[in-house]
Design a protein around this motif. Sequence first.
Motif, mmCIF file in Angstrom:
data_model
loop_
_atom_site.group_PDB
_atom_site.id
_atom_site.type_symbol
_atom_site.label_atom_id
_atom_site.label_comp_id
_atom_site.label_asym_id
_atom_site.label_seq_id
_atom_site.Cartn_x
_atom_site.Cartn_y
_atom_site.Cartn_z
ATOM 1 N N GLN A 193 30.297 57.969 61.983
ATOM 2 C CA GLN A 193 31.888 57.087 63.286
ATOM 3 C C GLN A 193 33.172 58.100 61.873
ATOM 4 O O GLN A 193 33.120 58.862 61.095
ATOM 5 N N VAL A 194 34.212 58.102 63.108
ATOM 6 C CA VAL A 194 35.699 59.101 62.021
ATOM 7 C C VAL A 194 35.648 57.879 60.404
ATOM 8 O O VAL A 194 36.442 57.447 60.762
ATOM 9 N N GLN A 195 35.640 58.136 60.163
ATOM 10 C CA GLN A 195 36.762 57.958 58.541
ATOM 11 C C GLN A 195 37.743 58.175 57.857
ATOM 12 O O GLN A 195 37.529 59.378 57.751
ATOM 13 N N LEU A 196 38.929 57.667 57.751
ATOM 14 C CA LEU A 196 39.761 58.394 57.078
ATOM 15 C C LEU A 196 40.182 56.802 56.158
ATOM 16 O O LEU A 196 40.951 56.663 56.277
ATOM 17 N N VAL A 197 40.242 57.455 54.324
ATOM 18 C CA VAL A 197 40.707 56.226 53.857
ATOM 19 C C VAL A 197 41.802 56.555 52.373
ATOM 20 O O VAL A 197 41.191 58.466 51.951
ATOM 21 N N GLU A 198 42.286 56.672 52.527
ATOM 22 C CA GLU A 198 43.748 57.510 51.611
ATOM 23 C C GLU A 198 43.208 56.240 50.534
ATOM 24 O O GLU A 198 42.713 55.097 50.035
ATOM 25 N N SER A 199 44.039 56.718 48.866
ATOM 26 C CA SER A 199 44.354 56.735 48.146
ATOM 27 C C SER A 199 45.555 57.078 47.283
ATOM 28 O O SER A 199 45.661 58.222 47.727
ATOM 29 N N GLY A 200 45.563 56.306 45.828
ATOM 30 C CA GLY A 200 46.518 57.444 45.510
ATOM 31 C C GLY A 200 47.762 56.757 45.388
ATOM 32 O O GLY A 200 49.198 56.903 44.400
ATOM 33 N N GLY A 201 48.261 55.357 45.657
ATOM 34 C CA GLY A 201 48.994 54.878 46.426
ATOM 35 C C GLY A 201 49.640 54.166 44.868
ATOM 36 O O GLY A 201 48.565 53.763 43.807
ATOM 37 N N GLY A 202 50.619 53.495 44.154
ATOM 38 C CA GLY A 202 50.677 53.030 43.425
ATOM 39 C C GLY A 202 52.299 52.313 42.791
ATOM 40 O O GLY A 202 53.507 52.427 43.755
ATOM 41 N N LEU A 203 52.542 51.922 42.487
ATOM 42 C CA LEU A 203 54.197 50.992 42.021
ATOM 43 C C LEU A 203 54.878 52.780 41.011
ATOM 44 O O LEU A 203 53.942 53.041 40.247
ATOM 45 N N VAL A 204 55.955 52.699 41.453
ATOM 46 C CA VAL A 204 56.921 53.855 40.506
ATOM 47 C C VAL A 204 57.824 54.080 40.476
ATOM 48 O O VAL A 204 58.628 53.270 41.880
ATOM 49 N N LYS A 205 58.528 54.327 39.280
ATOM 50 C CA LYS A 205 59.995 54.218 39.299
ATOM 51 C C LYS A 205 61.055 55.337 39.877
ATOM 52 O O LYS A 205 60.348 56.477 41.007
ATOM 53 N N PRO A 206 61.979 54.949 40.772
ATOM 54 C CA PRO A 206 62.832 55.770 41.386
ATOM 55 C C PRO A 206 63.144 57.087 40.255
ATOM 56 O O PRO A 206 63.204 57.123 39.590
ATOM 57 N N GLY A 207 62.769 58.057 40.997
ATOM 58 C CA GLY A 207 63.310 59.227 40.744
ATOM 59 C C GLY A 207 61.630 60.185 40.080
ATOM 60 O O GLY A 207 61.543 61.729 39.869
ATOM 61 N N GLY A 208 60.278 59.011 40.558
ATOM 62 C CA GLY A 208 59.804 59.761 39.905
ATOM 63 C C GLY A 208 59.053 60.004 40.691
ATOM 64 O O GLY A 208 58.888 60.562 41.943
ATOM 65 N N SER A 209 57.361 60.687 40.620
ATOM 66 C CA SER A 209 56.384 61.407 41.710
ATOM 67 C C SER A 209 55.633 60.729 41.480
ATOM 68 O O SER A 209 54.300 59.698 40.962
ATOM 69 N N LEU A 210 54.536 60.883 42.868
ATOM 70 C CA LEU A 210 53.244 60.250 43.386
ATOM 71 C C LEU A 210 52.165 61.373 44.420
ATOM 72 O O LEU A 210 52.742 61.782 45.233
ATOM 73 N N ARG A 211 50.906 61.387 44.547
ATOM 74 C CA ARG A 211 50.093 62.136 44.690
ATOM 75 C C ARG A 211 49.316 61.209 45.189
ATOM 76 O O ARG A 211 48.756 60.641 45.202
ATOM 77 N N LEU A 212 48.876 61.459 47.158
ATOM 78 C CA LEU A 212 48.577 60.830 48.066
ATOM 79 C C LEU A 212 47.266 61.242 48.405
ATOM 80 O O LEU A 212 47.816 63.353 48.327
ATOM 81 N N SER A 213 46.156 60.762 48.411
ATOM 82 C CA SER A 213 44.915 61.907 48.713
ATOM 83 C C SER A 213 44.344 60.754 50.360
ATOM 84 O O SER A 213 44.629 59.828 50.089
ATOM 85 N N CYS A 214 43.930 61.898 51.485
ATOM 86 C CA CYS A 214 43.089 60.478 52.342
ATOM 87 C C CYS A 214 41.362 61.802 52.271
ATOM 88 O O CYS A 214 41.711 62.654 52.050
ATOM 89 N N ALA A 215 40.623 60.417 52.167
ATOM 90 C CA ALA A 215 39.972 61.498 52.208
ATOM 91 C C ALA A 215 38.531 61.330 53.723
ATOM 92 O O ALA A 215 38.872 60.150 53.986
ATOM 93 N N ALA A 216 38.128 62.352 54.652
ATOM 94 C CA ALA A 216 38.061 62.687 55.522
ATOM 95 C C ALA A 216 36.498 62.608 55.750
ATOM 96 O O ALA A 216 36.177 62.784 55.229
ATOM 97 N N SER A 217 35.971 61.566 57.287
ATOM 98 C CA SER A 217 34.329 61.934 56.856
ATOM 99 C C SER A 217 33.423 61.995 58.533
ATOM 100 O O SER A 217 35.271 60.439 59.407
ATOM 101 N N GLY A 218 33.213 62.147 58.980
ATOM 102 C CA GLY A 218 32.476 61.703 60.562
ATOM 103 C C GLY A 218 32.534 62.662 61.349
ATOM 104 O O GLY A 218 32.230 62.706 62.869
ATOM 105 N N PHE A 219 33.740 63.679 60.683
ATOM 106 C CA PHE A 219 33.940 64.560 61.899
ATOM 107 C C PHE A 219 34.481 66.716 61.213
ATOM 108 O O PHE A 219 34.796 66.382 60.076
#
Lengths: 110, 123
Positions: free
Chosen positions: B1-27
Amino acid sequence: QSVLTQPPSVSAAPGQKVTISCSGSSSNIGNNYVSWYQQFPGTAPKLLIYDNYKRPSGIPDRFSGSKSGTSATLGITGLQTGDEADYYCGTWDSSLSAVVFGGGTKLTVL
Amino acid sequence: QVQLVESGGGLVKPGGSLRLSCAASGFTFSDYYVTWVRQAPGKGLEWVSYISSSGTTRYYADSVKGRFTISRDNTKNSLYLQMNSLRAEDTAVYHCARLGPCDNGVCSKLEYWGQGTQVTVSS
Protein backbone atom coordinates in the motif's frame (compact mmCIF):
# COMPACT_ATOMS: atom_id res chain seq x y z
CA GLN A 1 -7.47 34.47 3.73
CA SER A 2 -7.97 31.48 1.46
CA VAL A 3 -8.36 31.73 -2.31
CA LEU A 4 -11.40 29.43 -2.16
CA THR A 5 -14.30 30.31 0.14
CA GLN A 6 -16.05 27.75 2.32
CA PRO A 7 -18.47 28.21 5.22
CA PRO A 8 -16.61 27.81 8.53
CA SER A 9 -19.13 25.31 9.85
CA VAL A 10 -22.23 23.32 8.98
CA SER A 11 -24.38 21.03 11.08
CA ALA A 12 -27.19 18.55 10.66
CA ALA A 13 -28.82 15.67 12.48
CA PRO A 14 -27.86 12.01 12.02
CA GLY A 15 -29.46 10.54 8.93
CA GLN A 16 -29.94 13.93 7.31
CA LYS A 17 -28.18 15.46 4.31
CA VAL A 18 -25.73 18.34 4.31
CA THR A 19 -23.99 20.32 1.58
CA ILE A 20 -20.73 22.26 1.80
CA SER A 21 -20.07 24.98 -0.74
CA CYS A 22 -16.75 26.10 -2.20
CA SER A 23 -16.58 29.33 -4.16
CA GLY A 24 -13.73 30.42 -6.39
CA SER A 25 -13.07 32.17 -9.68
CA SER A 26 -12.41 31.49 -13.34
CA SER A 27 -8.69 31.04 -12.67
CA ASN A 28 -9.27 28.14 -10.32
CA ILE A 29 -12.61 26.30 -10.00
CA GLY A 30 -13.94 27.73 -13.24
CA ASN A 31 -11.28 26.02 -15.35
CA ASN A 32 -9.82 23.20 -13.27
CA TYR A 33 -10.96 20.07 -11.50
CA VAL A 34 -11.98 20.27 -7.86
CA SER A 35 -11.07 17.80 -5.12
CA TRP A 36 -12.44 17.43 -1.61
CA TYR A 37 -10.59 16.18 1.46
CA GLN A 38 -11.76 14.91 4.84
CA GLN A 39 -9.60 15.45 7.93
CA PHE A 40 -10.15 14.15 11.45
CA PRO A 41 -8.34 15.93 14.32
CA GLY A 42 -4.69 14.99 14.53
CA THR A 43 -4.70 12.94 11.34
CA ALA A 44 -3.71 13.45 7.71
CA PRO A 45 -6.28 14.67 5.18
CA LYS A 46 -7.86 11.99 3.00
CA LEU A 47 -9.01 12.36 -0.59
CA LEU A 48 -12.80 12.14 -0.72
CA ILE A 49 -13.77 13.43 -4.18
CA TYR A 50 -11.63 14.21 -7.22
CA ASP A 51 -12.25 15.52 -10.76
CA ASN A 52 -15.33 17.35 -9.40
CA TYR A 53 -17.47 14.28 -8.67
CA LYS A 54 -15.43 11.04 -8.76
CA ARG A 55 -14.94 8.94 -5.64
CA PRO A 56 -11.72 7.01 -4.91
CA SER A 57 -12.09 3.34 -4.19
CA GLY A 58 -13.50 2.78 -0.70
CA ILE A 59 -15.34 6.07 -0.40
CA PRO A 60 -19.07 5.37 0.12
CA ASP A 61 -21.60 6.80 -2.29
CA ARG A 62 -23.06 8.86 0.57
CA PHE A 63 -20.40 11.37 -0.49
CA SER A 64 -20.92 13.25 -3.75
CA GLY A 65 -19.42 16.20 -5.53
CA SER A 66 -20.59 18.64 -8.16
CA LYS A 67 -19.37 21.78 -9.89
CA SER A 68 -21.14 24.63 -11.62
CA GLY A 69 -19.26 27.60 -13.02
CA THR A 70 -16.91 28.90 -10.35
CA SER A 71 -18.46 26.99 -7.44
CA ALA A 72 -18.32 23.42 -6.22
CA THR A 73 -20.40 21.52 -3.70
CA LEU A 74 -19.78 18.49 -1.50
CA GLY A 75 -22.87 16.57 -0.47
CA ILE A 76 -23.12 14.03 2.32
CA THR A 77 -26.29 11.98 2.80
CA GLY A 78 -27.27 9.64 5.63
CA LEU A 79 -25.11 11.57 8.08
CA GLN A 80 -23.32 9.59 10.76
CA THR A 81 -21.55 10.80 13.89
CA GLY A 82 -18.39 9.37 12.36
CA ASP A 83 -18.62 11.97 9.59
CA GLU A 84 -17.77 14.75 12.04
CA ALA A 85 -14.57 16.18 10.59
CA ASP A 86 -13.10 19.12 8.73
CA TYR A 87 -13.70 19.22 4.98
CA TYR A 88 -11.54 21.10 2.48
CA CYS A 89 -11.98 21.83 -1.21
CA GLY A 90 -8.92 22.21 -3.39
CA THR A 91 -7.95 22.87 -6.98
CA TRP A 92 -5.25 24.39 -9.18
CA ASP A 93 -5.13 28.13 -9.72
CA SER A 94 -3.83 28.89 -13.21
CA SER A 95 -3.09 32.56 -12.43
CA LEU A 96 -1.11 31.79 -9.28
CA SER A 97 0.41 28.55 -10.65
CA ALA A 98 -0.41 27.03 -7.31
CA VAL A 99 -2.58 24.46 -5.60
CA VAL A 100 -5.22 26.34 -3.61
CA PHE A 101 -7.50 25.22 -0.80
CA GLY A 102 -10.60 26.51 0.89
CA GLY A 103 -10.39 27.54 4.52
CA GLY A 104 -12.13 24.35 5.61
CA THR A 105 -15.59 23.56 6.96
CA LYS A 106 -16.20 21.88 10.29
CA LEU A 107 -19.08 19.43 10.09
CA THR A 108 -21.02 18.76 13.28
CA VAL A 109 -23.52 15.92 13.39
CA LEU A 110 -25.92 16.90 16.16
CA GLN B 1 0.00 0.00 0.00
CA VAL B 2 1.07 3.59 -0.56
CA GLN B 3 3.01 5.03 2.36
CA LEU B 4 4.52 8.44 2.85
CA VAL B 5 6.52 9.05 6.02
CA GLU B 6 7.85 12.49 6.86
CA SER B 7 10.78 13.23 9.15
CA GLY B 8 13.18 16.03 10.02
CA GLY B 9 10.87 18.38 11.87
CA GLY B 10 11.78 20.03 15.15
CA LEU B 11 12.30 23.28 17.03
CA VAL B 12 14.39 25.93 15.28
CA LYS B 13 15.12 29.59 15.98
CA PRO B 14 13.91 32.35 13.65
CA GLY B 15 16.33 32.72 10.77
CA GLY B 16 17.41 29.11 11.08
CA SER B 17 17.23 26.21 8.65
CA LEU B 18 15.71 22.76 8.57
CA ARG B 19 15.54 19.97 6.01
CA LEU B 20 12.45 17.78 5.85
CA SER B 21 12.39 14.35 4.25
CA CYS B 22 9.55 12.17 3.00
CA ALA B 23 10.15 8.46 2.42
CA ALA B 24 7.80 6.91 -0.12
CA SER B 25 6.89 3.25 -0.57
CA GLY B 26 4.22 1.07 -2.14
CA PHE B 27 4.35 2.71 -5.56
CA THR B 28 6.81 3.67 -8.31
CA PHE B 29 7.97 6.96 -6.85
CA SER B 30 9.65 8.17 -10.05
CA ASP B 31 6.30 8.08 -11.90
CA TYR B 32 4.58 10.67 -9.73
CA TYR B 33 4.60 14.37 -8.95
CA VAL B 34 4.81 14.99 -5.21
CA THR B 35 4.06 17.96 -3.02
CA TRP B 36 4.36 19.56 0.41
CA VAL B 37 1.35 21.00 2.25
CA ARG B 38 1.44 22.56 5.69
CA GLN B 39 -1.09 23.23 8.42
CA ALA B 40 -0.49 25.80 11.14
CA PRO B 41 -1.96 25.07 14.58
CA GLY B 42 -5.74 25.37 14.44
CA LYS B 43 -5.63 26.56 10.82
CA GLY B 44 -6.47 25.18 7.40
CA LEU B 45 -4.35 23.57 4.71
CA GLU B 46 -1.74 25.66 2.90
CA TRP B 47 0.04 24.34 -0.18
CA VAL B 48 3.81 24.90 -0.10
CA SER B 49 5.43 23.42 -3.21
CA TYR B 50 5.37 20.63 -5.77
CA ILE B 51 7.92 18.91 -7.94
CA SER B 52 7.43 16.94 -11.14
CA SER B 53 8.27 13.27 -11.46
CA SER B 54 11.64 13.98 -13.08
CA GLY B 55 12.40 16.94 -10.83
CA THR B 56 12.62 19.40 -13.70
CA THR B 57 9.49 21.39 -12.81
CA ARG B 58 8.97 23.01 -9.41
CA TYR B 59 6.36 25.43 -8.16
CA TYR B 60 6.26 27.32 -4.86
CA ALA B 61 3.72 29.29 -2.88
CA ASP B 62 4.56 32.99 -2.73
CA SER B 63 4.90 32.74 1.05
CA VAL B 64 7.96 30.46 0.76
CA LYS B 65 9.45 31.43 -2.60
CA GLY B 66 13.13 32.21 -2.31
CA ARG B 67 13.40 30.58 1.13
CA PHE B 68 12.33 26.96 0.56
CA THR B 69 13.66 24.49 -2.01
CA ILE B 70 11.94 21.27 -2.98
CA SER B 71 13.94 18.36 -4.36
CA ARG B 72 13.72 14.62 -4.83
CA ASP B 73 15.96 11.59 -5.18
CA ASN B 74 14.20 8.95 -7.24
CA THR B 75 16.95 6.41 -6.49
CA LYS B 76 16.08 6.70 -2.80
CA ASN B 77 12.30 7.13 -3.22
CA SER B 78 12.56 10.32 -1.25
CA LEU B 79 11.25 13.88 -1.32
CA TYR B 80 12.91 16.78 0.47
CA LEU B 81 12.15 20.32 1.56
CA GLN B 82 15.06 22.58 2.46
CA MET B 83 13.73 25.43 4.56
CA ASN B 84 15.94 28.49 5.14
CA SER B 85 15.35 31.87 6.80
CA LEU B 86 12.57 30.36 8.87
CA ARG B 87 9.96 32.61 10.44
CA ALA B 88 7.45 32.14 13.25
CA GLU B 89 4.68 31.95 10.66
CA ASP B 90 6.30 28.83 9.17
CA THR B 91 5.32 26.93 12.32
CA ALA B 92 3.08 24.08 11.15
CA VAL B 93 2.72 20.38 10.54
CA TYR B 94 4.26 19.64 7.14
CA HIS B 95 2.66 16.87 5.09
CA CYS B 96 4.01 15.33 1.92
CA ALA B 97 1.49 14.01 -0.56
CA ARG B 98 1.41 12.16 -3.85
CA LEU B 99 -0.29 14.03 -6.67
CA GLY B 100 -2.62 12.40 -9.15
CA PRO B 101 -1.97 12.75 -12.89
CA CYS B 102 -1.08 16.36 -13.75
CA ASP B 103 -2.10 17.82 -17.09
CA ASN B 104 0.56 20.22 -18.40
CA GLY B 105 1.61 21.00 -14.86
CA VAL B 106 -1.95 21.48 -13.63
CA CYS B 107 -2.33 19.36 -10.51
CA SER B 108 -5.55 19.30 -8.52
CA LYS B 109 -5.64 15.90 -6.85
CA LEU B 110 -3.63 14.99 -3.76
CA GLU B 111 -4.18 11.23 -3.67
CA TYR B 112 -2.23 10.10 -0.62
CA TRP B 113 -0.92 12.02 2.35
CA GLY B 114 1.66 11.36 5.03
CA GLN B 115 0.94 11.97 8.71
CA GLY B 116 3.22 14.97 8.80
CA THR B 117 6.16 16.30 10.78
CA GLN B 118 5.96 19.23 13.20
CA VAL B 119 8.09 22.30 12.57
CA THR B 120 8.20 24.93 15.30
CA VAL B 121 10.00 28.23 14.77
CA SER B 122 10.52 30.02 18.06
CA SER B 123 13.27 31.76 20.01
